[in-house]
Write a protein that holds these residues in place. Structure first.
Motif, PDB file in Angstrom:
ATOM      1  N   ALA A   1      52.544 -24.162 -49.280  1.00 45.27           N
ATOM      2  CA  ALA A   1      53.451 -24.155 -48.130  1.00 45.27           C
ATOM      3  C   ALA A   1      54.064 -22.771 -47.902  1.00 45.27           C
ATOM      4  O   ALA A   1      54.872 -22.599 -46.991  1.00 45.27           O
ATOM      5  CB  ALA A   1      54.560 -25.182 -48.335  1.00 45.27           C
ATOM      6  N   GLY A   2      53.699 -21.810 -48.746  1.00 48.84           N
ATOM      7  CA  GLY A   2      54.202 -20.456 -48.600  1.00 48.84           C
ATOM      8  C   GLY A   2      55.488 -20.180 -49.343  1.00 48.84           C
ATOM      9  O   GLY A   2      56.087 -19.112 -49.178  1.00 48.84           O
ATOM     10  N   CYS A   3      55.930 -21.146 -50.172  1.00 49.14           N
ATOM     11  CA  CYS A   3      57.156 -20.965 -50.944  1.00 49.14           C
ATOM     12  C   CYS A   3      56.842 -20.343 -52.304  1.00 49.14           C
ATOM     13  O   CYS A   3      55.682 -20.216 -52.689  1.00 49.14           O
ATOM     14  CB  CYS A   3      57.845 -22.317 -51.167  1.00 49.14           C
ATOM     15  SG  CYS A   3      58.198 -23.241 -49.656  1.00 49.14           S
ATOM     16  N   GLN A   4      57.875 -19.976 -53.030  1.00 52.50           N
ATOM     17  CA  GLN A   4      57.727 -19.532 -54.403  1.00 52.50           C
ATOM     18  C   GLN A   4      57.996 -20.728 -55.318  1.00 52.50           C
ATOM     19  O   GLN A   4      58.761 -21.626 -54.967  1.00 52.50           O
ATOM     20  CB  GLN A   4      58.690 -18.387 -54.699  1.00 52.50           C
ATOM     21  CG  GLN A   4      58.465 -17.182 -53.782  1.00 52.50           C
ATOM     22  CD  GLN A   4      59.337 -16.006 -54.162  1.00 52.50           C
ATOM     23  OE1 GLN A   4      59.063 -15.278 -55.112  1.00 52.50           O
ATOM     24  NE2 GLN A   4      60.406 -15.798 -53.406  1.00 52.50           N
ATOM     25  N   ALA A   5      57.343 -20.736 -56.482  1.00 51.50           N
ATOM     26  CA  ALA A   5      57.377 -21.937 -57.312  1.00 51.50           C
ATOM     27  C   ALA A   5      57.728 -21.629 -58.756  1.00 51.50           C
ATOM     28  O   ALA A   5      57.188 -20.702 -59.361  1.00 51.50           O
ATOM     29  CB  ALA A   5      56.028 -22.651 -57.254  1.00 51.50           C
ATOM     30  N   VAL A   6      58.621 -22.462 -59.300  1.00 54.61           N
ATOM     31  CA  VAL A   6      58.952 -22.435 -60.722  1.00 54.61           C
ATOM     32  C   VAL A   6      58.405 -23.708 -61.345  1.00 54.61           C
ATOM     33  O   VAL A   6      58.716 -24.816 -60.884  1.00 54.61           O
ATOM     34  CB  VAL A   6      60.476 -22.374 -60.951  1.00 54.61           C
ATOM     35  CG1 VAL A   6      60.797 -22.603 -62.427  1.00 54.61           C
ATOM     36  CG2 VAL A   6      61.030 -21.037 -60.490  1.00 54.61           C
ATOM     37  N   TRP A   7      57.588 -23.544 -62.386  1.00 55.93           N
ATOM     38  CA  TRP A   7      57.118 -24.694 -63.153  1.00 55.93           C
ATOM     39  C   TRP A   7      58.073 -24.903 -64.324  1.00 55.93           C
ATOM     40  O   TRP A   7      58.175 -24.062 -65.205  1.00 55.93           O
ATOM     41  CB  TRP A   7      55.707 -24.457 -63.666  1.00 55.93           C
ATOM     42  CG  TRP A   7      55.163 -25.598 -64.503  1.00 55.93           C
ATOM     43  CD1 TRP A   7      55.422 -26.920 -64.353  1.00 55.93           C
ATOM     44  CD2 TRP A   7      54.268 -25.489 -65.622  1.00 55.93           C
ATOM     45  NE1 TRP A   7      54.746 -27.657 -65.294  1.00 55.93           N
ATOM     46  CE2 TRP A   7      54.032 -26.804 -66.088  1.00 55.93           C
ATOM     47  CE3 TRP A   7      53.645 -24.416 -66.259  1.00 55.93           C
ATOM     48  CZ2 TRP A   7      53.199 -27.069 -67.167  1.00 55.93           C
ATOM     49  CZ3 TRP A   7      52.816 -24.676 -67.342  1.00 55.93           C
ATOM     50  CH2 TRP A   7      52.595 -25.998 -67.785  1.00 55.93           C
TER      51      TRP A   7
END
Length: 236
Positions: free
Chosen positions: A198-204
């Motif tokens: 979706a174009g966001c940044q992600a933290v796992w």
């Protein structure tokens, strides 16, 4: 903490709920147990089992796979099918569904949040608008989480994660670009893949110290991997 992509400045932090901010496994197990007992009582179905209830849900899902994206609607439709098949009086079905769902929702919200989780969210909320993007059916306010200014639920507000819909709505709500959203979640497909696509940044949030290589079904690397929620404060 591990970095897989270059982290850019962000303006909004969004969170998954289940298994990210609390351990959902024991909660859902107890809620299902209590739901089944109440349904047996309300509908006079003493021989109803976990297996038979699960089979009804599977039949409903096969007939309409998209219904699984809205866990509340899925449960209601399955309940209606079960009660109809069980020859429950038509005049009683709506009342039984309403009471059984209320009972389930009560137990679904018997969640014990850790003081550290609350403190971390309080600290982050002083610096950023916070949002919830969930595929579940927990209302954050009912479990004492008042730090969120937006809560979007898969099915009720749009397509469930990893579909881009709820991420796009979050960006529109806060009037920011998608890449200005940092999404935090435990699931590499629903949360990480959904956010990145979706174009966001992600933290796992890898609370179980899993190996990334063990999740070969995931198509996208997170920007950051954390092993506890408090580490978010180092990024903010």
């Amino acid at each position: 903490m591990r970095f897989y992509r270059q982290l850019q400045p962000f303006n909004i932090i969004s969170f998954d709920l289940d298994d990210t901010l609390y351990d959902n496994r024991s909660v859902i197990a107890e809620a299902e147990k209590q739901f089944l007992c109440e349904l047996q009582r309300l509908a006079a179905l003493p021989h109803l089992t976990v297996e038979s209830w699960g089979q009804v849900k599977r039949v409903v899902a096969v007939a309409n796979p998209l219904i699984m994206e809205d866990v509340v609607h899925w449960r209601i439709v399955a309940l209606e099918r079960l009660l109809t098949q069980s020859a429950v009086s038509v005049g009683k079905i709506d009342t039984i569904i309403s009471q059984a769902m209320a009972h389930f929702i009560h137990w679904r919200h018997q969640i014990a949040l850790s003081p550290q989780t609350k403190a971390t969210l309080d600290s982050l909320a002083e610096r950023y608008p916070l949002a919830v993007i969930t595929n579940g059916n927990v209302d954050p306010k009912k479990i004492g989480l008042t730090q969120f200014s937006l809560c979007l639920r898969g099915g009720e507000h749009g397509r469930a994660k990893p579909h881009f819909d709820l991420f796009a709505q979050t960006a529109a709500h806060f009037n920011v670009r998608s890449d200005q959203i940092l999404h935090v979640g435990d699931n590499l497909q629903a949360d990480v893949q959904g956010a990145v696509q979706a174009g966001c940044q992600a933290v796992w949030l890898n609370l179980n110290s899993d190996s990334l290589l063990a999740h070969q079904q995931s198509r996208n690397l997170p920007h950051v991997e954390l092993t506890n929620l408090k580490q978010l404060l180092l990024l903010a």
